[in-house]
Write a protein that holds these residues in place. Structure first.
Motif, PDB file in Angstrom:
ATOM      1  N   GLU A  34       0.823  -1.131  -0.049  1.00 30.84           N
ATOM      2  CA  GLU A  34       0.103  -0.018  -0.033  1.00 30.84           C
ATOM      3  C   GLU A  34       0.951   1.232   0.193  1.00 30.84           C
ATOM      4  O   GLU A  34       0.668   2.251  -0.536  1.00 30.84           O
TER       5      GLU A  34
ATOM      6  N   LYS B 127       0.989   4.268  -2.762  1.00 27.79           N
ATOM      7  CA  LYS B 127       0.796   6.012  -2.002  1.00 27.79           C
ATOM      8  C   LYS B 127       2.037   6.766  -2.164  1.00 27.79           C
ATOM      9  O   LYS B 127       1.763   8.027  -2.525  1.00 27.79           O
TER      10      LYS B 127
ATOM     11  N   VAL C 223      -6.531   3.048  -2.543  1.00 30.63           N
ATOM     12  CA  VAL C 223      -5.192   2.225  -2.448  1.00 30.63           C
ATOM     13  C   VAL C 223      -5.335   0.866  -2.857  1.00 30.63           C
ATOM     14  O   VAL C 223      -4.504   0.174  -3.357  1.00 30.63           O
ATOM     15  N   SER C 224      -6.241   0.277  -2.329  1.00 30.78           N
ATOM     16  CA  SER C 224      -6.620  -0.993  -2.203  1.00 30.78           C
ATOM     17  C   SER C 224      -6.902  -1.656  -3.722  1.00 30.78           C
ATOM     18  O   SER C 224      -6.509  -2.706  -3.849  1.00 30.78           O
TER      19      SER C 224
ATOM     20  N   ASN D 225      -5.419   0.228  -6.465  1.00 35.34           N
ATOM     21  CA  ASN D 225      -4.566   0.924  -7.133  1.00 35.34           C
ATOM     22  C   ASN D 225      -5.189   1.929  -8.208  1.00 35.34           C
ATOM     23  O   ASN D 225      -4.707   1.890  -9.458  1.00 35.34           O
TER      24      ASN D 225
END
Length: 321
Positions: free
Chosen positions: A38, A42, A75-76, A78
């Protein structure tokens, strides 16, 4: 103004390398620290946003500039999406009232930008070697080239090569073809043979080469039937047209550039070519329901929901190839 959408599949390679890498590999190249899955994503997003430095940046021969506006990311998955702003830069423009062309009421200087909002979506799955980029534009305005160049330059700064390929879903292609007719077919071939060239003296006498272009217009025929006949001729090694074109240097189908031009009932046009197996890439129209109320600009939430659904189809079709 009507809303349009450009879709691209993307992949990444290390500079001067031939093999594609997955985005995990790309993110690790962009980052300088050892991070979690993750955190790598980021870091990629943070660095990309920071590359704008809160300013308009120009990558398209200094003609259009863009900057980030309202961005969100998951984030999970992308996935980053949101709005950018962009417009013409480095040019001085007079501003007039629509009913008075005599005296300008203002001026946009070279240091100012008349920017419009544009929606975009970038999907870069961690464990895959492909991604998807969607960029909204208008029927009379676009910053698509600048956005693509900016993204390409960002990866290049990290010793990565980003490639992009136009994409249209099968449903969109079929919808366009169903309402279309072929209105023109062109055959062209570059001729370098001196014996052939001499037949057109004195017109072509000093040319090293020339291109013969033969066009058939106002055909108004069903696309499927004509393309089927063309493919059948190529498959059976027969001439696409029976006329003797040897005087023009056309002996057979080899090195023959054949293009088919389509037009649908709404006047929208597209084309395909024999060398690309008649792969068609019609313009993708977005519904007016995605617009902000009383404006031509896209509503972020509605456009996001529309593109998220479209992304599901794009991912399914990519995996089938």
């Amino acid at each position: 103004m009507n809303l349009k959408l450009a879709i691209y599949t993307i992949d990444v390679k290390h500079k001067h390398k031939k093999d594609k890498v997955n985005f995990e590999n790309a993110f690790k190249t962009i980052s300088v620290n050892t991070l979690t899955k993750e955190e790598y994503y980021k870091d990629f997003i943070t660095k990309y946003i920071q590359s704008f430095d809160g300013k308009f940046t120009s990558s398209d021969e200094n003609s259009k500039s863009i900057t980030t506006d309202n961005l969100e990311f998951i984030v999970s998955e992308n996935l980053i999406y949101g709005m950018i702003k962009g417009g013409t830069t480095n040019v001085e423009i007079d501003i007039f009232e629509s009913k008075n062309s005599g005296t300008p009421v203002g001026k946009i200087s070279r240091n100012q930008i008349a920017a419009q909002p544009y929606f975009f979506l970038l999907y870069t799955p961690y464990d895959k070697s492909y991604g998807v980029l969607m960029i909204q534009y208008y029927s009379i305005a676009s910053v698509t080239t600048s956005f693509k160049k900016n993204l390409h330059d960002f990866f290049r700064k990290h010793e990565l090569t980003l490639s992009m390929y136009p994409f249209v879903t099968e449903k969109q292609k079929k919808s366009f073809l169903k309402k279309s007719v072929i209105n023109k077919i062109s055959l062209s071939k570059v001729v370098r043979d001196n014996a052939v060239r001499s037949k057109f003296n004195p017109l072509i006498i000093e040319e090293d080469s020339y291109e013969v272009v033969i066009e058939f217009r106002k055909i108004k025929q069903n696309p499927e039937k004509i393309i089927e006949r063309i493919k059948d001729s190529v498959l059976n090694n027969k001439k696409i047209i029976g006329a003797d074109l040897s005087d023009f240097g056309i002996q057979d189908n080899s090195n023959l550039n054949l293009k088919v031009f389509y037009e649908n009932e709404d006047g929208k046009k597209s084309h395909s070519s024999m060398k690309n197996d008649f792969e068609i890439l019609p313009t993708i129209d977005l519904p007016d329901s995605l617009k902000e109320k009383l404006k031509d600009s896209p509503n972020l939430l509605r456009t996001k929901e529309h593109c998220f659904e479209l992304l599901k189809t794009v991912k399914e079709e990519i995996l089938k190839k």
